[in-house]
Design a protein around this motif. Structure first.
Motif, PDB file in Angstrom:
ATOM      1  N   ASP A  18       0.848  -1.190   0.000  1.00 15.93           N
ATOM      2  CA  ASP A  18       0.000   0.000   0.000  1.00 15.93           C
ATOM      3  C   ASP A  18       0.884   1.241   0.000  1.00 15.93           C
ATOM      4  OD1 ASP A  18      -2.913   0.843   0.436  1.00 15.93           O
ATOM      5  OD2 ASP A  18      -1.879   1.993   1.993  1.00 15.93           O
ATOM      6  N   LYS A  19       0.282   2.382  -0.376  1.00 16.32           N
ATOM      7  CA  LYS A  19       1.091   3.606  -0.456  1.00 16.32           C
ATOM      8  C   LYS A  19       1.632   4.027   0.908  1.00 16.32           C
ATOM      9  CE  LYS A  19      -2.651   6.970  -0.281  1.00 16.32           C
ATOM     10  NZ  LYS A  19      -3.315   8.066  -0.964  1.00 16.32           N
ATOM     11  N   THR A  20       0.933   3.717   1.998  1.00 13.34           N
ATOM     12  CA  THR A  20       1.479   4.085   3.304  1.00 13.34           C
ATOM     13  C   THR A  20       2.671   3.201   3.671  1.00 13.34           C
ATOM     14  OG1 THR A  20      -0.338   2.839   4.318  1.00 13.34           O
ATOM     15  CG2 THR A  20      -0.548   5.227   4.288  1.00 13.34           C
ATOM     16  N   ASP A  87      -0.988   0.002  -5.667  1.00 15.22           N
ATOM     17  CA  ASP A  87      -0.832   1.369  -5.177  1.00 15.22           C
ATOM     18  C   ASP A  87       0.530   1.904  -5.584  1.00 15.22           C
ATOM     19  OD1 ASP A  87      -2.946   2.547  -3.896  1.00 15.22           O
ATOM     20  OD2 ASP A  87      -2.505   1.668  -1.953  1.00 15.22           O
ATOM     21  N   ASP A  93       2.590  12.851  -1.948  1.00 12.17           N
ATOM     22  CA  ASP A  93       2.599  12.120  -0.685  1.00 12.17           C
ATOM     23  C   ASP A  93       3.984  12.064  -0.044  1.00 12.17           C
ATOM     24  OD1 ASP A  93      -0.110  11.520  -0.926  1.00 12.17           O
ATOM     25  OD2 ASP A  93       0.296   9.681  -2.043  1.00 12.17           O
ATOM     26  N   GLU A 114      -3.318   8.252   4.787  1.00 13.90           N
ATOM     27  CA  GLU A 114      -4.303   7.241   5.169  1.00 13.90           C
ATOM     28  C   GLU A 114      -5.737   7.696   4.870  1.00 13.90           C
ATOM     29  OE1 GLU A 114      -5.193   3.454   6.682  1.00 13.90           O
ATOM     30  OE2 GLU A 114      -3.434   4.277   5.738  1.00 13.90           O
ATOM     31  N   ASP A 117      -7.802   5.876   2.199  1.00 12.16           N
ATOM     32  CA  ASP A 117      -7.000   4.728   1.808  1.00 12.16           C
ATOM     33  C   ASP A 117      -7.773   3.433   2.074  1.00 12.16           C
ATOM     34  OD1 ASP A 117      -4.393   3.950   0.794  1.00 12.16           O
ATOM     35  OD2 ASP A 117      -4.020   3.075   2.758  1.00 12.16           O
TER      36      ASP A 117
END
Length: 187
Positions: A18-20, A87, A93, A114, A117
């Protein structure tokens, strides 16, 4: 306990790639101070998921059980499809230089990343599904985030390169699909 275990598992799997998670890797590479980064991730996740869980609980009271069953079932199935879309971390970001230090930068960057998300939406849905287990849903989703992101901060690229992200996303999608079908048929 079911709410805690489901929330932990679903979010830990959903967070892979995921992007986080990419943001955690970026922060670790940029600042090279794992403890403030991990504590920042924890703080941002608790705040974000507590708010998302509250929204899930509110939706439950507002809609009623029959409508909610169909919405949640459809949402879990939509989440299964979303899990199959990879993602990426947008330039917007990426954390810049901040006057808030490593911890503050991490809290702000993670909280914002988030928003909307997959894991935040999953927290809303899980809190709506497990209405009376708000605390356990938030605790589980927070633990899931930490299980997926903290090792990335310490071990960085080594983990990301060895974990088969497509397989993890496929498993996550299957879990969301099963949860959606279970909600719709009322099993």
């Amino acid at each position: 306990m079911e709410a805690f275990l489901v929330a932990t598992g679903v979010v830990a799997l959903a967070e892979m790639g995921d992007k986080t998670q990419l943001l955690a890797l970026l922060l670790a590479a940029r600042f090279r101070k794992p403890w403030p980064i991990v504590l920042g991730i924890l703080a941002a996740t608790i705040i974000n998921h507590a708010l998302a869980g509250a929204v899930g609980n509110y939706i439950t009271r507002w809609l009623g059980p029959e409508v909610l069953r169909w919405i949640l079932g459809g949402s879990f199935i939509a989440m299964a499809v979303w899990m199959l879309i990879p993602d990426k971390l947008d330039d917007d970001d990426a954390p810049g230089v901040s006057k808030f230090g490593v911890f503050g930068t991490t809290v702000i960057a993670f909280f914002l990343a988030e928003m909307g998300d997959k894991t935040q939406i999953a927290t809303v849905m899980l809190a709506a599904r497990f209405t009376h287990d708000y605390f356990w849903v938030v605790a589980g989703t927070t633990l899931g985030m930490m299980l997926a992101n903290a090792p990335v901060v310490w071990l960085g690229d080594k983990i990301v390169k060895r974990v088969p992200i497509k397989l993890v996303h496929g498993i996550s999608a299957a879990i969301f699909l099963v949860l959606g079908v279970i909600m719709i048929i009322g099993w």
